[in-house]
Design an enzyme around this catalytic site. Structure first.
Site, PDB file in Angstrom:
ATOM      1  N   GLU A 141      -4.054  -1.932   4.365  1.00  0.00           N
ATOM      2  CA  GLU A 141      -5.026  -1.937   3.367  1.00  0.00           C
ATOM      3  C   GLU A 141      -4.482  -1.075   2.128  1.00  0.00           C
ATOM      4  O   GLU A 141      -4.330   0.013   2.260  1.00  0.00           O
ATOM      5  CB  GLU A 141      -6.334  -1.575   3.939  1.00  0.00           C
ATOM      6  CG  GLU A 141      -6.872  -2.385   4.801  1.00  0.00           C
ATOM      7  CD  GLU A 141      -8.311  -2.021   5.424  1.00  0.00           C
ATOM      8  OE1 GLU A 141      -8.979  -0.693   4.990  1.00  0.00           O
ATOM      9  OE2 GLU A 141      -8.625  -2.372   6.647  1.00  0.00           O
TER      10      GLU A 141
HETATM   11  N1  NAI Z   1      -6.910  -0.964   0.303  1.00  0.00           N
HETATM   12  C1  NAI Z   1      -7.719  -0.043   0.799  1.00  0.00           C
HETATM   13  O1  NAI Z   1      -8.391  -0.220   1.765  1.00  0.00           O
HETATM   14  C2  NAI Z   1      -7.280   1.361   0.572  1.00  0.00           C
HETATM   15  C3  NAI Z   1      -6.171   1.774  -0.488  1.00  0.00           C
HETATM   16  N2  NAI Z   1      -6.169   2.865  -0.681  1.00  0.00           N
HETATM   17  C4  NAI Z   1      -4.791   3.381  -1.555  1.00  0.00           C
HETATM   18  O2  NAI Z   1      -4.587   4.673  -1.051  1.00  0.00           O
HETATM   19  C5  NAI Z   1      -4.173   5.544  -2.128  1.00  0.00           C
HETATM   20  C6  NAI Z   1      -4.691   7.118  -1.842  1.00  0.00           C
HETATM   21  O3  NAI Z   1      -4.373   7.565  -0.640  1.00  0.00           O
HETATM   22  P1  NAI Z   1      -3.121   8.305  -0.597  1.00  0.00           P
HETATM   23  O4  NAI Z   1      -3.494   9.102   0.661  1.00  0.00           O
HETATM   24  O5  NAI Z   1      -2.672   9.002  -1.743  1.00  0.00           O
HETATM   25  O6  NAI Z   1      -2.156   7.258  -0.149  1.00  0.00           O
HETATM   26  P2  NAI Z   1      -0.435   7.463   0.361  1.00  0.00           P
HETATM   27  O7  NAI Z   1      -0.162   6.001   0.558  1.00  0.00           O
HETATM   28  O8  NAI Z   1       0.200   8.390  -0.521  1.00  0.00           O
HETATM   29  O9  NAI Z   1      -0.721   8.141   1.701  1.00  0.00           O
HETATM   30  C7  NAI Z   1      -1.539   7.680   2.703  1.00  0.00           C
HETATM   31  C8  NAI Z   1      -0.956   8.269   4.149  1.00  0.00           C
HETATM   32  O10 NAI Z   1       0.618   7.631   4.551  1.00  0.00           O
HETATM   33  C9  NAI Z   1       1.077   8.869   4.708  1.00  0.00           C
HETATM   34  N3  NAI Z   1       2.308   8.597   4.112  1.00  0.00           N
HETATM   35  C10 NAI Z   1       3.069   8.613   2.909  1.00  0.00           C
HETATM   36  N4  NAI Z   1       4.254   8.460   2.874  1.00  0.00           N
HETATM   37  C11 NAI Z   1       4.398   8.008   4.077  1.00  0.00           C
HETATM   38  C12 NAI Z   1       5.725   7.394   4.681  1.00  0.00           C
HETATM   39  N5  NAI Z   1       6.904   7.111   3.881  1.00  0.00           N
HETATM   40  N6  NAI Z   1       5.976   6.955   6.038  1.00  0.00           N
HETATM   41  C13 NAI Z   1       4.487   7.232   7.006  1.00  0.00           C
HETATM   42  N7  NAI Z   1       3.522   7.656   6.302  1.00  0.00           N
HETATM   43  C14 NAI Z   1       3.507   8.112   4.930  1.00  0.00           C
HETATM   44  C15 NAI Z   1       0.598   9.930   3.774  1.00  0.00           C
HETATM   45  O11 NAI Z   1       0.971  11.079   4.371  1.00  0.00           O
HETATM   46  C16 NAI Z   1      -0.931   9.800   4.217  1.00  0.00           C
HETATM   47  O12 NAI Z   1      -1.354   9.959   5.458  1.00  0.00           O
HETATM   48  C17 NAI Z   1      -4.872   4.954  -3.385  1.00  0.00           C
HETATM   49  O13 NAI Z   1      -3.798   4.935  -4.362  1.00  0.00           O
HETATM   50  C18 NAI Z   1      -5.000   3.571  -2.868  1.00  0.00           C
HETATM   51  O14 NAI Z   1      -4.347   2.875  -3.576  1.00  0.00           O
HETATM   52  C19 NAI Z   1      -6.861   3.940  -0.487  1.00  0.00           C
HETATM   53  C20 NAI Z   1      -8.103   3.619   0.430  1.00  0.00           C
HETATM   54  C21 NAI Z   1      -8.408   2.224   0.762  1.00  0.00           C
END
Ligand code: NAI
Ligand SMILES: O=C(O)/C=C/C=C(\O)C(=O)O
Length: 486
Positions: free
Chosen positions: A254
């Site tokens: 997602e």
């Molecule tokens: N489509 C949906 O249902 C949703 C989408 N989002 C998206 O999430 C973003 C906000 O959340 P963030 O936490 O900043 O997103 P993010 O993608 O930076 O991080 C999400 C998670 O992934 C981990 N992560 C980051 N890089 C990684 C890697 N290379 N390998 C494995 N894990 C990794 C982070 O530590 C965190 O736990 C927003 O920009 C939004 O686009 C947020 C909520 C719902």
């Protein structure tokens, strides 16, 4: 200050490396928690614990016994409701009413609903003819996929984490959760709940840390993880998908959105203003389903912009427990820098700033927090950065439109495809437009109204796969077909 550990094999453990990192309050930038950062050793230990639970007591439970335990988890969350509310408020700084009405009750519901789904959804069966006339019967059985890696974002930490953990456990898997580095509180608290209700050790594990070169990457690269479910940025999804390709592991994603709100002139005006206001500004705009592009039919455009401006200017910033306040900060200083950079870019690109665009004056210690003003722009072309890129802040661009075809084309002119909200009293038109908008989820005369049995997920770069109801069973189990010659 909270000391947050990893939760592995039913025990709260520090990191073998001794590494820890700080979590700061979004309200005033104070350090509020010290978190143990899991390294490769902790990921290995969590995978081992999860695998042995799968082959141990947990794997031997009947569906009824599992369902009973998950009801127990939901009830214990409800019993400790206030602890969850406090923990999530501390991490995100969002108002108490958002926690008590939406985010925490959904955590409990995510366990109950998927326990019910697993109990009630049948598997398929087909009778077939054979040349000897005796026939054969095919039937499917569902088996858990195994150890599931659950990687979560910070914006609705408990809701989004349990939305994955609930169905994964209901299907008989074990999980290793990697909460966001910005919001680890409620995942840790859930470990206490699991122990209290007697969920066998190793079924639910939590490893804390960052993404690249930290717990997130170590977890998603680990060959002992059978499938990965992730909510977060599209760019991160790409990195995780590459990691999952080693070993052909399944993913459910997602991802981001740049969602359109569509308001026709015949809409119930007040309801549409309220609906778009919520969809743009709830949780300070940090909702993946939120609206950052608003299209309003020309006859009501000026009136609509004015009404939304008045509502945006009426928000009351403050602490989650402040009775006069209804509006919180962004998650972190880092995210605030990103959002403010878009606020500046909008002006550089020629936007008319209807309201906001800056930082509110906050009293005392709150002046150090990650606050930004709800912001509305008009007058930009569809090529402008703030109209094309996901900002994930409290802001939207509003543009007039003149026809149904035009607005459908505008709504679809994006790389994303998560959700849309359509406002009109002409239901024939509502259904017509809904079918043409290229997104996974459309709301008509509402927004963020959730039935957990329905499909949830994004099109285009907003995701891969669907979760919710039977769709979650599809991801969290493997169907095996058994063919019996009669
Ligand atoms: N489509 C949906 O249902 C949703 C989408 N989002 C998206 O999430 C973003 C906000 O959340 P963030 O936490 O900043 O997103 P993010 O993608 O930076 O991080 C999400 C998670 O992934 C981990 N992560 C980051 N890089 C990684 C890697 N290379 N390998 C494995 N894990 C990794 C982070 O530590 C965190 O736990 C927003 O920009 C939004 O686009 C947020 C909520 C719902
Ligand atoms: O209701 C759900 O299952 C998902 C909701 C998503 C959010 O609240 C979000 O990602 O912001």
């Amino acid at each position: 200050m909270r000391q947050i550990q990893n939760f592995i094999g039913g025990e709260f453990v520090a990191a073998a490396s001794g590494k820890r990192f700080d979590k700061r309050s979004p309200l005033d930038n104070r350090v509020i928690a010290s978190i143990a950062e899991a390294g490769q050793a902790e990921i290995d230990a969590a995978v081992k614990a999860a695998r042995s639970a799968l082959h141990g007591e947990w794997g031997g439970l009947t569906t009824d016994q599992r369902v009973e335990l998950l009801y127990g988890v939901a009830n214990e969350i409800t019993r400790r409701f206030e602890d969850f509310v406090e923990a999530e408020m501390a991490d995100t700084g969002q108002p108490r009413h958002v926690m008590t009405n939406v985010f925490i009750p959904r955590g409990a519901a995510n366990f109950k609903v998927f326990a019910d789904v697993v109990k009630n959804v049948p598997t398929e069966a087909f009778q077939m003819a054979t040349p000897d006339g005796r026939g054969a019967l095919n039937y499917g059985i569902r088996v858990p996929k195994g150890v599931i890696g659950v990687v979560c974002p910070w914006n609705a930490p408990f809701l989004l984490m349990t939305w994955k953990v609930g169905p994964a456990l209901a299907c008989g898997n074990t999980v290793i959760v990697k909460p966001s580095e910005e919001a680890a509180n409620t995942a840790t608290l859930l470990g206490e709940v699991m122990n209290a209700v007697g969920v066998p050790k190793g079924v639910y594990n939590v490893v804390n840390g960052f993404g690249p070169d930290s717990a997130g990457e170590f977890l998603t690269r680990h060959p002992g993880v059978d499938a990965i479910t992730f909510t977060g940025e599209t760019r991160t999804g790409t990195a995780i998908m590459k990691a999952a390709s080693e070993g052909m592991r399944d993913v459910s994603f997602e991802l981001g959105g740049k969602n359109a709100g569509i308001v026709f002139a015949d809409a119930d005006f007040d309801a549409a203003v309220e609906g778009i206001f919520r969809s743009a500004f709830l949780n300070s705009g940090q909702v993946c389903l939120g609206t950052e592009r608003v299209y309003v039919e020309r006859p009501i455009f000026e009136r609509f912009v004015q009404a939304l401006k008045e509502k945006a200017e009426g928000v009351k910033f403050g602490r989650p427990d402040d009775h006069d306040a209804d509006y919180g900060p962004l998650i972190s200083q880092e995210h605030r820098q990103k959002v403010l950079s878009y606020y500046r870019k909008a002006v550089e690109e020629g936007a008319t700033v209807v309201t906001g665009g800056g930082v509110p004056q906050m009293p005392g210690a709150l002046a150090e927090g990650a606050w930004v003003e709800p912001t509305i722009w008009t007058g930009l072309p569809e090529t402008a950065s703030v109209v094309r890129e996901e900002i994930f802040g409290p802001c939207c661009h509003i543009r007039p439109f003149d026809s149904e075809n035009e607005v459908v084309a505008l709504a679809n002119d994006t790389d994303y495809g998560l959700s849309t909200t359509i406002w009109t009293t002409n239901l024939a038109r509502a259904h017509r437009v809904a079918a043409r908008v290229e997104v996974g989820i459309t709301w008509i005369n509402s927004w963020f109204l959730r039935d957990l049995r329905s499909a949830f997920g994004g099109s285009k770069q907003s995701g891969i796969g669907r979760e919710g109801g039977v769709h979650s069973l599809e991801f969290y189990t493997e169907t095996r077909n058994i063919c019996v010659k009669l």
